[in-house]
Motif scaffolding. Structure first.
Motif, PDB file in Angstrom:
ATOM      1  N   ILE A 278      53.014  31.304  40.368  1.00 28.72           N
ATOM      2  CA  ILE A 278      52.695  31.633  41.759  1.00 28.72           C
ATOM      3  C   ILE A 278      53.203  33.028  42.113  1.00 28.72           C
ATOM      4  O   ILE A 278      52.485  33.834  42.733  1.00 28.72           O
ATOM      5  CB  ILE A 278      53.308  30.581  42.705  1.00 28.72           C
ATOM      6  N   GLU A 279      54.429  33.328  41.713  1.00 34.59           N
ATOM      7  CA  GLU A 279      55.004  34.643  42.014  1.00 34.59           C
ATOM      8  C   GLU A 279      54.215  35.755  41.333  1.00 34.59           C
ATOM      9  O   GLU A 279      53.889  36.778  41.958  1.00 34.59           O
ATOM     10  CB  GLU A 279      56.468  34.691  41.557  1.00 34.59           C
ATOM     11  N   ILE A 280      53.901  35.573  40.059  1.00 38.11           N
ATOM     12  CA  ILE A 280      53.178  36.604  39.311  1.00 38.11           C
ATOM     13  C   ILE A 280      51.766  36.783  39.875  1.00 38.11           C
ATOM     14  O   ILE A 280      51.270  37.910  39.991  1.00 38.11           O
ATOM     15  CB  ILE A 280      53.120  36.238  37.818  1.00 38.11           C
ATOM     16  N   THR A 281      51.126  35.679  40.248  1.00 38.08           N
ATOM     17  CA  THR A 281      49.781  35.755  40.830  1.00 38.08           C
ATOM     18  C   THR A 281      49.783  36.571  42.117  1.00 38.08           C
ATOM     19  O   THR A 281      48.897  37.414  42.341  1.00 38.08           O
ATOM     20  CB  THR A 281      49.245  34.341  41.119  1.00 38.08           C
ATOM     21  N   GLU A 282      50.779  36.356  42.960  1.00 38.15           N
ATOM     22  CA  GLU A 282      50.857  37.095  44.213  1.00 38.15           C
ATOM     23  C   GLU A 282      51.176  38.565  43.981  1.00 38.15           C
ATOM     24  O   GLU A 282      50.687  39.437  44.701  1.00 38.15           O
ATOM     25  CB  GLU A 282      51.922  36.464  45.119  1.00 38.15           C
ATOM     26  N   VAL A 283      51.999  38.860  42.978  1.00 36.66           N
ATOM     27  CA  VAL A 283      52.300  40.261  42.645  1.00 36.66           C
ATOM     28  C   VAL A 283      51.034  40.976  42.180  1.00 36.66           C
ATOM     29  O   VAL A 283      50.769  42.122  42.568  1.00 36.66           O
ATOM     30  CB  VAL A 283      53.395  40.338  41.560  1.00 36.66           C
ATOM     31  N   ILE A 284      50.248  40.292  41.348  1.00 35.56           N
ATOM     32  CA  ILE A 284      48.987  40.878  40.869  1.00 35.56           C
ATOM     33  C   ILE A 284      48.040  41.125  42.038  1.00 35.56           C
ATOM     34  O   ILE A 284      47.392  42.189  42.131  1.00 35.56           O
ATOM     35  CB  ILE A 284      48.335  39.960  39.818  1.00 35.56           C
ATOM     36  N   LYS A 285      47.943  40.176  42.953  1.00 33.30           N
ATOM     37  CA  LYS A 285      47.082  40.344  44.119  1.00 33.30           C
ATOM     38  C   LYS A 285      47.542  41.524  44.975  1.00 33.30           C
ATOM     39  O   LYS A 285      46.731  42.328  45.448  1.00 33.30           O
ATOM     40  CB  LYS A 285      47.077  39.061  44.963  1.00 33.30           C
ATOM     41  N   TRP A 286      48.846  41.618  45.174  1.00 32.60           N
ATOM     42  CA  TRP A 286      49.397  42.692  46.002  1.00 32.60           C
ATOM     43  C   TRP A 286      49.143  44.062  45.371  1.00 32.60           C
ATOM     44  O   TRP A 286      48.764  45.012  46.053  1.00 32.60           O
ATOM     45  CB  TRP A 286      50.880  42.453  46.212  1.00 32.60           C
ATOM     46  N   ASN A 287      49.338  44.167  44.066  1.00 29.25           N
ATOM     47  CA  ASN A 287      49.077  45.432  43.384  1.00 29.25           C
ATOM     48  C   ASN A 287      47.600  45.799  43.419  1.00 29.25           C
ATOM     49  O   ASN A 287      47.236  46.974  43.539  1.00 29.25           O
ATOM     50  CB  ASN A 287      49.555  45.354  41.932  1.00 29.25           C
ATOM     51  N   ALA A 288      46.730  44.778  43.338  1.00 26.43           N
ATOM     52  CA  ALA A 288      45.290  45.039  43.416  1.00 26.43           C
ATOM     53  C   ALA A 288      44.909  45.543  44.798  1.00 26.43           C
ATOM     54  O   ALA A 288      44.067  46.462  44.930  1.00 26.43           O
ATOM     55  CB  ALA A 288      44.517  43.772  43.081  1.00 26.43           C
ATOM     56  N   LEU A 289      45.526  44.979  45.841  1.00 32.17           N
ATOM     57  CA  LEU A 289      45.245  45.430  47.201  1.00 32.17           C
ATOM     58  C   LEU A 289      45.757  46.850  47.424  1.00 32.17           C
ATOM     59  O   LEU A 289      45.097  47.660  48.098  1.00 32.17           O
ATOM     60  CB  LEU A 289      45.875  44.460  48.219  1.00 32.17           C
ATOM     61  N   LYS A 290      46.942  47.154  46.902  1.00 33.48           N
ATOM     62  CA  LYS A 290      47.480  48.514  47.055  1.00 33.48           C
ATOM     63  C   LYS A 290      46.626  49.553  46.351  1.00 33.48           C
ATOM     64  O   LYS A 290      46.502  50.689  46.804  1.00 33.48           O
ATOM     65  CB  LYS A 290      48.916  48.570  46.528  1.00 33.48           C
ATOM     66  N   SER A 291      46.040  49.166  45.212  1.00 32.23           N
ATOM     67  CA  SER A 291      45.224  50.111  44.455  1.00 32.23           C
ATOM     68  C   SER A 291      43.933  50.475  45.182  1.00 32.23           C
ATOM     69  O   SER A 291      43.324  51.511  44.921  1.00 32.23           O
ATOM     70  CB  SER A 291      44.894  49.536  43.090  1.00 32.23           C
ATOM     71  N   LYS A 292      43.510  49.602  46.133  1.00 35.21           N
ATOM     72  CA  LYS A 292      42.279  49.863  46.873  1.00 35.21           C
ATOM     73  C   LYS A 292      42.509  50.753  48.092  1.00 35.21           C
ATOM     74  O   LYS A 292      41.552  51.190  48.727  1.00 35.21           O
ATOM     75  CB  LYS A 292      41.654  48.544  47.317  1.00 35.21           C
ATOM     76  N   ILE A 293      43.779  50.963  48.442  1.00 36.26           N
ATOM     77  CA  ILE A 293      44.089  51.792  49.620  1.00 36.26           C
ATOM     78  C   ILE A 293      43.882  53.278  49.300  1.00 36.26           C
ATOM     79  O   ILE A 293      44.349  53.766  48.303  1.00 36.26           O
ATOM     80  CB  ILE A 293      45.544  51.543  50.084  1.00 36.26           C
TER      81      ILE A 293
END
Length: 293
Positions: A278-293
């Motif tokens: 769960i933690e790793i999945t959320e980190v991956i999601k967060w990094n993916a969102l930051k990369s789109k900014i």
């Protein structure tokens, strides 16, 4: 903040009930290793200062591993004999290692439990079912850290007026230490009475009393709860059926590695590392969102 900690209290509680229960009952080496990896990894992932606890866990593990062969002399493979005439067996040593791993794992899971299951979550889950019990549990969980914090404050204050624990002769140090402890205990008792009176004045535990709560059961909570119950129940049924049984005495004996047994092992391992997933999945999601900014 840990993503697992943000989940609904019911999801957290069910997971810890399974995890701690499995760790106490299943002494299969693979299960112990999976549970130990899951608990330590979750603790390190969510608490930056938890690395200090590793030395404590190592000490507990070594003590339990060495203590068991001194009093447990069962087993067929004898290495040598103690001066008392009792045998030292390979099975007792291995069982001692397993007992040490089990003890460390349970302590680690309870440490994670104390960090995730805060007092407000306890009151939310059990406030209507058992209001008195939930209040006592919530006060107990937060008692130790608050007591230690207050003890440090009192100790610093007493040191400022020349009555510190490390000041003066030995008799003075003992007297100052007892004084610090007495002040802190008095504070703890008064705080408990004030908390009880405050909750009583607010109508806590009365039938029909409404309560504000920040917890809402979302689709994400439902998804994670589904996986918890899926893998946890599958491992539980496998354990009851003896698919992952392991005997240490009088000699090693374990269930054969049939496809069903392997599937139970897989379900058990996934369950134990589910918070990390769960933690790793959320980190991956967060990094993916930051990369789109």
């Amino acid at each position: 903040m840990s993503e697992f900690k943000r989940l609904h209290p019911l999801v957290n509680m069910i997971y810890f009930i399974f995890a701690i229960g499995f760790s106490c009952v299943l002494l299969n080496p693979f299960c112990l290793a999976s549970s130990l990896i899951g608990s330590i990894a979750f603790m390190l992932f969510t608490e930056s200062n938890s690395k200090k606890n590793i030395l404590y866990f190592i000490a507990v593990f070594i003590f339990a591993a060495l203590f068991n062969p001194l009093f447990n002399h069962r087993g067929l493979t004898i290495i040598t004999y103690f001066p008392s005439g009792n045998p030292l067996t390979v099975e007792s040593i291995v069982y001692g290692l397993a007992s040490g791993a089990m003890l460390v794992t349970v302590i680690a899971w309870f440490y994670c439990f104390s960090k995730v299951m805060t007092s407000d979550k306890f009151i939310y889950l059990f406030g209507k079912i058992a209001p008195s019990l939930s209040l006592i549990l919530s006060m107990t969980l937060r008692f130790v850290p608050r007591f230690i914090s207050e003890l440090k404050k009192v100790s610093v204050a007493q040191k400022g007026i020349g009555n510190g624990i490390g000041q003066g002769k030995l008799t003075d140090r003992i007297k100052n230490g007892l004084s610090v402890l007495s002040i802190t205990v008095t504070w703890a008792l008064e705080n408990a009475v004030e908390t009880s009176d405050s909750m009583k004045a607010r109508g806590y535990g009365l039938p029909g009393r409404s309560a504000f709560s920040i917890f809402k059961f979302t689709k994400k909570d439902g998804l994670y709860l589904f996986f918890e119950l899926l893998f946890g129940t599958y491992a539980l049924v496998g354990g009851i059926n003896g698919a992952i049984s392991f005997e240490y005495f009088p000699s090693y004996k374990m269930a054969g590695l049939a496809p069903y047994t392997i599937s139970v092992y897989a379900a058990y391992f996934i369950f134990m590392v589910l918070p990390i997933i769960i933690e790793i999945t959320e980190v991956i999601k967060w990094n993916a969102l930051k990369s789109k900014i």
